[in-house]
Design an enzyme around this catalytic site. Sequence first.
Site, PDB file in Angstrom:
ATOM      1  N   ASP A  48       0.863   6.798  32.296  1.00 25.14           N
ATOM      2  CA  ASP A  48       0.639   6.064  31.227  1.00 25.14           C
ATOM      3  C   ASP A  48       0.656   6.666  29.877  1.00 25.14           C
ATOM      4  O   ASP A  48      -0.200   7.702  29.730  1.00 25.14           O
ATOM      5  CB  ASP A  48      -0.900   5.421  31.319  1.00 25.14           C
ATOM      6  N   TYR A  53       0.664   8.406  21.069  1.00 26.04           N
ATOM      7  CA  TYR A  53       0.088   9.673  21.757  1.00 26.04           C
ATOM      8  C   TYR A  53       0.692  10.942  21.071  1.00 26.04           C
ATOM      9  O   TYR A  53       0.476  11.767  21.247  1.00 26.04           O
ATOM     10  CB  TYR A  53      -0.108   9.675  23.115  1.00 26.04           C
ATOM     11  N   LYS A  78       3.792   2.152  25.185  1.00 23.61           N
ATOM     12  CA  LYS A  78       3.402   1.122  23.903  1.00 23.61           C
ATOM     13  C   LYS A  78       3.988   1.376  22.810  1.00 23.61           C
ATOM     14  O   LYS A  78       4.196   2.185  22.261  1.00 23.61           O
ATOM     15  CB  LYS A  78       1.754   1.327  24.100  1.00 23.61           C
ATOM     16  N   HIS A 111       0.349  -2.214  21.469  1.00 23.37           N
ATOM     17  CA  HIS A 111      -0.863  -1.177  21.419  1.00 23.37           C
ATOM     18  C   HIS A 111      -2.032  -1.782  20.946  1.00 23.37           C
ATOM     19  O   HIS A 111      -2.983  -1.645  21.954  1.00 23.37           O
ATOM     20  CB  HIS A 111      -0.330   0.011  20.928  1.00 23.37           C
TER      21      HIS A 111
END
Length: 282
Positions: A48, A53, A78, A111
């Site tokens: 994931d 990120y 996402k 997200h």
Amino acid sequence: MKTLQDSFILKNGVKIPCVGFGTWQTPDGETAVMAVSEAIKTGYRHIDTAACYGNEVGVGQGIKASGIEREKLFVTSKVWNTERGYEKTIAAFEKTLSDLGLDYLDLYLIHWPASSSQYDNWEEINVETWRAMTELYKAGRIKAIGVSNFLPHHLEALMKTEVPPMVNQIEFHPGQMQTETIQYCRENDILVEAWSPLGTGRMLNNETLKSIVDKYEKSVAQLCIRWCLQNNILPLPKSVTPARIKENTAVFDFAITEKDMDTINAMAYCGGSGLHPDQVDF
Ligand code: A2P
């Protein structure tokens, strides 16, 4: 669930390995490459990540370094909040694929919902983002689509669309139950995934959990992960430490008793991030 490779089945029939490897706060570069390839070697089949990120390049390199065949792996990413809307979501998806070095995703999520604290037309924005997700799904570029951090009132408009969400990834750990959202997702056949199943580490010194865990000869981290599974919620534990990456997989050789499940389920709010989908300012 008996092994890491056992799956939940989404409402479109897609199988999703029952424990995912989380990468939030995993630095890009050699740490991400090492953590992801180590996780895959340890047996995780579900990774994931997210554009925000900032580690999709390293995650993709970790996948390559592991040598695993692509079709044996389930990869989620996402779309970030700055890329909402139809056109931007399509472009964000292409960038994510290119950064990961992949030619399809197994799961793509919105997200965070656009919310009324930031937009008068928040619902319309979410539906437009969802229109792009649906189109990518129908074109076979993504095997399943869903959302993250959506509360029932954010989900409602999407439930009326041609392809309603299959997954909702929310903050979930002991002390952070999100009962109403989970109930809504169950009623609508939406699989719930848990981000921060260890409370980003904050639950590991919790006294209630420490008092329960000893008889199982397991760690609090393993207790939290197993507790998610017994609640039919898919945990996404994150670690960049090989010994912990492995430790977090040893959750299939014990079962939490009903009484202990009830005790943990009844814990008062604690250890949460405090991020409320209708109040975040990002
Ligand atoms: P690290 O990545 O340095 O190994 P969550 O999954 O809830 O977001 O929690 C992630 C945090 O918990 C990270 O700080 C991670 O540290 C730590 N962590 C993950 N697994 C374990 C474990 N088995 N024991 C102790 N800490 C852990």
